[in-house]
Design a protein around this motif. Structure first.
Motif, mmCIF file in Angstrom:
data_model
loop_
_atom_site.group_PDB
_atom_site.id
_atom_site.type_symbol
_atom_site.label_atom_id
_atom_site.label_comp_id
_atom_site.label_asym_id
_atom_site.label_seq_id
_atom_site.Cartn_x
_atom_site.Cartn_y
_atom_site.Cartn_z
ATOM 1 N N PHE A 51 0.828 -1.206 0.000
ATOM 2 C CA PHE A 51 0.000 0.000 0.000
ATOM 3 C C PHE A 51 0.865 1.260 0.000
ATOM 4 C CE2 PHE A 51 -1.449 3.216 3.155
ATOM 5 C CZ PHE A 51 -2.265 3.944 2.295
ATOM 6 N N VAL A 52 1.868 1.308 0.871
ATOM 7 C CA VAL A 52 2.691 2.512 1.014
ATOM 8 C C VAL A 52 3.413 2.831 -0.291
ATOM 9 C CG1 VAL A 52 4.673 3.513 2.204
ATOM 10 C CG2 VAL A 52 2.977 2.206 3.498
ATOM 11 N N VAL A 53 4.085 1.836 -0.856
ATOM 12 C CA VAL A 53 4.877 2.068 -2.071
ATOM 13 C C VAL A 53 3.982 2.445 -3.243
ATOM 14 C CG1 VAL A 53 6.378 0.956 -3.771
ATOM 15 C CG2 VAL A 53 6.768 0.578 -1.325
ATOM 16 N N SER A 54 2.869 1.741 -3.431
ATOM 17 C CA SER A 54 1.978 2.038 -4.559
ATOM 18 C C SER A 54 1.313 3.403 -4.395
ATOM 19 C CB SER A 54 0.917 0.950 -4.710
ATOM 20 O OG SER A 54 0.148 0.816 -3.521
ATOM 21 N N ALA A 55 0.973 3.787 -3.161
ATOM 22 C CA ALA A 55 0.350 5.094 -2.936
ATOM 23 C C ALA A 55 1.310 6.221 -3.283
ATOM 24 C CB ALA A 55 -0.113 5.215 -1.481
ATOM 25 N N MET A 56 2.557 6.097 -2.856
ATOM 26 C CA MET A 56 3.522 7.160 -3.125
ATOM 27 C C MET A 56 3.972 7.161 -4.582
ATOM 28 S SD MET A 56 3.283 8.546 -0.333
ATOM 29 C CE MET A 56 4.210 9.907 -1.003
ATOM 30 N N LEU A 57 4.057 5.993 -5.213
ATOM 31 C CA LEU A 57 4.367 5.942 -6.638
ATOM 32 C C LEU A 57 3.269 6.625 -7.434
ATOM 33 C CD1 LEU A 57 6.105 4.939 -8.997
ATOM 34 C CD2 LEU A 57 4.868 2.765 -8.881
ATOM 35 N N ASN A 58 2.024 6.426 -7.013
ATOM 36 C CA ASN A 58 0.902 7.058 -7.700
ATOM 37 C C ASN A 58 0.960 8.573 -7.587
ATOM 38 O OD1 ASN A 58 -1.768 6.916 -9.065
ATOM 39 N ND2 ASN A 58 -2.490 7.795 -7.135
ATOM 40 N N VAL A 59 1.355 9.086 -6.423
ATOM 41 C CA VAL A 59 1.508 10.539 -6.263
ATOM 42 C C VAL A 59 2.542 11.061 -7.243
ATOM 43 C CG1 VAL A 59 2.273 12.368 -4.709
ATOM 44 C CG2 VAL A 59 0.751 10.584 -3.860
ATOM 45 N N GLY A 60 3.688 10.375 -7.344
ATOM 46 C CA GLY A 60 4.730 10.812 -8.262
ATOM 47 C C GLY A 60 4.312 10.747 -9.718
ATOM 48 N N PRO A 115 7.307 17.957 -11.619
ATOM 49 C CA PRO A 115 8.107 18.800 -10.722
ATOM 50 C C PRO A 115 7.843 20.289 -10.898
ATOM 51 C CG PRO A 115 9.459 17.055 -11.658
ATOM 52 C CD PRO A 115 8.136 16.987 -12.354
ATOM 53 N N ALA A 116 7.586 20.739 -12.132
ATOM 54 C CA ALA A 116 7.371 22.170 -12.372
ATOM 55 C C ALA A 116 6.154 22.686 -11.617
ATOM 56 C CB ALA A 116 7.210 22.429 -13.874
ATOM 57 N N ASN A 117 5.092 21.882 -11.558
ATOM 58 C CA ASN A 117 3.891 22.301 -10.839
ATOM 59 C C ASN A 117 4.163 22.439 -9.344
ATOM 60 O OD1 ASN A 117 2.438 22.229 -13.235
ATOM 61 N ND2 ASN A 117 1.764 20.122 -12.925
ATOM 62 N N ILE A 118 4.970 21.535 -8.824
ATOM 63 C CA ILE A 118 5.303 21.578 -7.402
ATOM 64 C C ILE A 118 6.168 22.797 -7.099
ATOM 65 C CG2 ILE A 118 6.336 20.322 -5.497
ATOM 66 C CD1 ILE A 118 3.822 19.034 -6.734
ATOM 67 N N LEU A 119 7.167 23.057 -7.938
ATOM 68 C CA LEU A 119 8.069 24.187 -7.717
ATOM 69 C C LEU A 119 7.322 25.512 -7.718
ATOM 70 C CD1 LEU A 119 11.115 23.060 -9.910
ATOM 71 C CD2 LEU A 119 10.994 23.141 -7.417
ATOM 72 N N GLY A 140 -2.443 21.061 -3.598
ATOM 73 C CA GLY A 140 -2.566 20.042 -2.569
ATOM 74 C C GLY A 140 -1.378 19.096 -2.571
ATOM 75 N N ALA A 141 -0.895 18.739 -3.771
ATOM 76 C CA ALA A 141 0.249 17.831 -3.865
ATOM 77 C C ALA A 141 1.508 18.464 -3.286
ATOM 78 C CB ALA A 141 0.482 17.442 -5.319
ATOM 79 N N THR A 142 1.659 19.785 -3.468
ATOM 80 C CA THR A 142 2.825 20.481 -2.915
ATOM 81 C C THR A 142 2.806 20.432 -1.390
ATOM 82 O OG1 THR A 142 2.900 21.972 -4.819
ATOM 83 C CG2 THR A 142 4.072 22.663 -2.838
ATOM 84 N N VAL A 143 1.644 20.735 -0.808
ATOM 85 C CA VAL A 143 1.518 20.667 0.651
ATOM 86 C C VAL A 143 1.800 19.251 1.140
ATOM 87 C CG1 VAL A 143 -0.106 20.849 2.578
ATOM 88 C CG2 VAL A 143 -0.090 22.594 0.795
ATOM 89 N N GLN A 144 1.247 18.265 0.435
ATOM 90 C CA GLN A 144 1.441 16.868 0.831
ATOM 91 C C GLN A 144 2.915 16.481 0.810
ATOM 92 O OE1 GLN A 144 2.096 13.997 -1.524
ATOM 93 N NE2 GLN A 144 2.293 12.730 0.301
ATOM 94 N N MET A 145 3.622 16.889 -0.246
ATOM 95 C CA MET A 145 5.017 16.497 -0.373
ATOM 96 C C MET A 145 5.901 17.186 0.660
ATOM 97 S SD MET A 145 5.533 16.241 -4.489
ATOM 98 C CE MET A 145 4.405 15.250 -5.476
ATOM 99 N N VAL A 146 5.638 18.476 0.904
ATOM 100 C CA VAL A 146 6.422 19.204 1.906
ATOM 101 C C VAL A 146 6.242 18.567 3.283
ATOM 102 C CG1 VAL A 146 6.621 21.387 3.151
ATOM 103 C CG2 VAL A 146 6.481 21.387 0.659
ATOM 104 N N LEU A 147 4.991 18.267 3.641
ATOM 105 C CA LEU A 147 4.721 17.665 4.950
ATOM 106 C C LEU A 147 5.267 16.244 5.026
ATOM 107 C CD1 LEU A 147 1.082 18.918 5.641
ATOM 108 C CD2 LEU A 147 3.237 19.820 6.549
ATOM 109 N N MET A 148 5.217 15.519 3.912
ATOM 110 C CA MET A 148 5.722 14.147 3.902
ATOM 111 C C MET A 148 7.232 14.128 4.115
ATOM 112 S SD MET A 148 5.829 11.362 0.863
ATOM 113 C CE MET A 148 7.170 12.307 0.173
ATOM 114 N N VAL A 149 7.943 15.009 3.403
ATOM 115 C CA VAL A 149 9.393 15.088 3.577
ATOM 116 C C VAL A 149 9.716 15.528 5.002
ATOM 117 C CG1 VAL A 149 11.490 16.270 2.829
ATOM 118 C CG2 VAL A 149 9.837 15.494 1.124
#
Length: 300
Positions: free
Chosen positions: A16-25, A30-34, A101-110
């Motif tokens: 679950f963990v690996v597939s969920a995070m692979l799906n996010v990626g 990257p340009a949208n996140i930056l 939302g993805a940017t917030v998620q990634m910042v908090l995840m890191v």
């Protein structure tokens, strides 16, 4: 039979963990996140709320309601894990920009990868937590798959379009299978009143966190809504990794999974209200009535 389901959780969890995070990626360039990383003041407020305020709220509620171990451990672990992959789905449901939302998620995840191993040993008194085991597990199972997904999206977008829906399906199936296996493997614990008291305590703390997170947007609708949803929904993947690898009692994991499931449905409902532009009165700041114009005096 319960032992079989408990063992199944052991391999369903990393799937679950690996597939969920692979799906996010696979869904975020990257340009949208930056672009959204420039909103650093908002992201700093979100980090402060998620890594300081939410754990403090959970500990306060645990003390007030007298939740005992191992349920209290599950609640505290859950409160320290921020950056839920589900935030992307909640952002979509609330009709806000997915990249935000993805940017917030990634910042908090890191942030979770580096902060959770530091603060959890301080919050869980008398329990040894292997900080490197937590950090390495989060890096390998969360950050690496997400980075691979973003790289594939950048260099092979056409192939990604075919693969991504299947990865999303695998992630959803693994999540629900893990939930079912966890429950069936601990059926005897479901009759425990103390566990359900712990779940209600966790819900109370996270609903308060929802309102606190809304204030991080300082009146900006998108930031406020994503702030509320992203603060109340914790990072199940990170919490599951830590609960499973550091605590022998399965009730720690069970408390985490059940609380996440209930909050998932609550937040999907709240995100739907946001999409329909139904104002949540308690979230909206009070505004003064506009001054009434005085009638002009007659000069006749």
């Amino acid at each position: 039979m319960e032992e079989f389901f408990q063992e199944s959780v052991g391999w369903l969890t990393p799937l679950f963990v690996v597939s969920a995070m692979l799906n996010v990626g696979l869904t975020q360039k990257p340009a949208n996140i930056l672009r959204h990383l420039r909103n650093w003041q908002y992201l700093a407020r979100m980090a402060l709320v998620n890594f300081v305020v939410v754990p403090a709220l959970m500990i306060f509620c645990v003390e007030v309601f007298g939740v005992e171990a191992p349920y209290a451990l599950g609640l505290i672990v859950f409160s320290t894990a921020a950056g839920a992959p589900l935030l992307v789905k909640l952002t979509e449901r609330s009709q806000n920009e997915i990249a935000a939302g993805a940017t917030v998620q990634m910042v908090l995840m890191v942030g979770t990868v580096f902060i959770m191993p530091l603060i959890l040993p301080l919050l869980v008194e008398g329990v040894h937590v292997d900080s490197w085991a937590i950090a390495s597990g989060l890096l390998l199972q969360m950050v690496l798959p997400m980075a691979i997904g973003m790289m594939l999206l950048t260099v092979a977008e056409s192939m990604t379009a075919v693969v991504q829906p299947w990865v999303a399906r695998i992630s959803n199936i693994a999540l629900y299978a893990m939930l079912v296996a966890t429950i069936l493997g601990n059926l005897s614990a479901l009759a425990d009143v103390q566990m359900w008291m712990a779940i209600l305590t966790g819900i109370t703390a996270l609903l308060v966190a929802f309102f606190v997170g809304h204030n991080t947007g300082i009146g900006k609708e998108t930031d406020s809504q994503i702030g509320a949803l992203g603060t109340a929904q914790r990072n199940t993947a990170a919490a599951v990794i830590v609960a499973q690898s550091n605590f022998a009692d399965p009730l720690v994991l069970l408390t985490t999974v059940l609380l996440n499931t209930i909050m998932m449905f609550i937040l999907l409902f709240l995100a739907t209200l946001m999409a329909k532009d139904i104002k949540l009165a308690l979230l909206e700041p009070l505004e003064a009535d506009p001054p009434q114009r005085q009638p002009s005096k007659s000069t006749g």
